[in-house]
Design an enzyme around this catalytic site. Structure first.
Site, PDB file in Angstrom:
ATOM      1  N   ASP A 143       0.850  -1.192   0.000  1.00 57.97           N
ATOM      2  CA  ASP A 143       0.000   0.000   0.000  1.00 57.97           C
ATOM      3  C   ASP A 143       0.880   1.234   0.000  1.00 57.97           C
ATOM      4  OD1 ASP A 143      -2.419  -1.423   0.115  1.00 57.97           O
ATOM      5  OD2 ASP A 143      -2.289  -1.605   2.288  1.00 57.97           O
ATOM      6  N   ASP A 178      -7.101  -1.382  -4.565  1.00 54.79           N
ATOM      7  CA  ASP A 178      -8.160  -0.957  -3.642  1.00 54.79           C
ATOM      8  C   ASP A 178      -9.024   0.134  -4.266  1.00 54.79           C
ATOM      9  OD1 ASP A 178      -7.127  -2.672  -1.699  1.00 54.79           O
ATOM     10  OD2 ASP A 178      -5.787  -1.127  -0.912  1.00 54.79           O
TER      11      ASP A 178
END
Length: 218
Positions: A143, A178
């Protein structure tokens, strides 16, 4: 929308997602941060579990999560195939394709990254190293996108439970995969009626036309 175009959309999302993750993984040490704007930063972290770092407890928690993701992406893929074959709304097909691409992007991390990268803690990770940081199905999701639009805002004391505490909005750190999932779900919510609108087939049109033109005494 054709299945070919849906595949193209999925491929483009996967390319951007994996390129960004591999770049971050091989050029950032875990925890490194670059401030693009005051409200947007590149902050490298690794997520061992689900959204917001949620984990399934136990020695087999990570494996269970990865297998569940694999089963889920198969189901989403079948949903996409049936939606295209049924000539569903473009909104629905695009939404499913984005959700599928995002799910698959994070599955790639979970399945492969543990064996194709070395650790990013205290050092730059190497690709295809002699000593990988994990094993198959135990990779960590990369991330890096961080949008602290409101940072360290102190809530008024009269606010229940959290009064006087400092908050950051938006404090989640996520990736392109995401984002694709969120956009896909957003399309289904915002354009719900258009997404699930059943297109009129040519047979329906013929039947409707015949019924309309039939004599009243029939």
């Amino acid at each position: 929308m054709s299945l070919r175009n849906a595949y193209l959309l999925i491929f483009l999302v996967l390319i951007v997602d994996q390129f960004s993750k591999i770049y971050i993984k091989t050029n950032f040490i875990h925890g490194d941060e670059v401030r693009v704007f005051s409200w947007f930063r590149i902050l490298f972290i690794e997520n061992e579990g689900m959204a917001w770092g949620t984990k399934i407890p136990g020695a087999y928690g990570k494996l269970i999560l990865t297998v569940f993701r694999l089963l889920a992406v198969v189901g989403i893929g079948y949903w996409l195939w049936t939606a295209v074959k049924a000539h569903s709304s473009r909104y629905l097909v695009v939404a499913i394709a984005l959700i599928f691409a995002g799910a698959l992007g994070n599955i790639i991390d979970s399945v492969f990254y543990g064996v194709i990268f070395s650790s990013s803690h205290g050092q730059l990770a190497e690709m295809m190293p002699q000593h990988a940081y994990g094993t198959w199905f135990h990779g960590k999701v990369v991330d890096m996108l961080y949008f602290p639009i409101i940072e360290n805002y102190q809530l008024p004391s009269w606010v229940p439970i959290w009064g006087g505490e400092k908050i950051t909005f938006f404090n989640a750190i996520f990736n392109i995969a995401d984002t694709a999932i969120s956009v896909g779900v957003g399309i289904l919510i915002v354009f719900n009626k258009k997404a699930f609108h059943k297109k009129e087939t040519s047979e329906d049109t013929i039947v409707t036309t015949h019924e309309t033109s039939a004599p009243a005494n029939e």
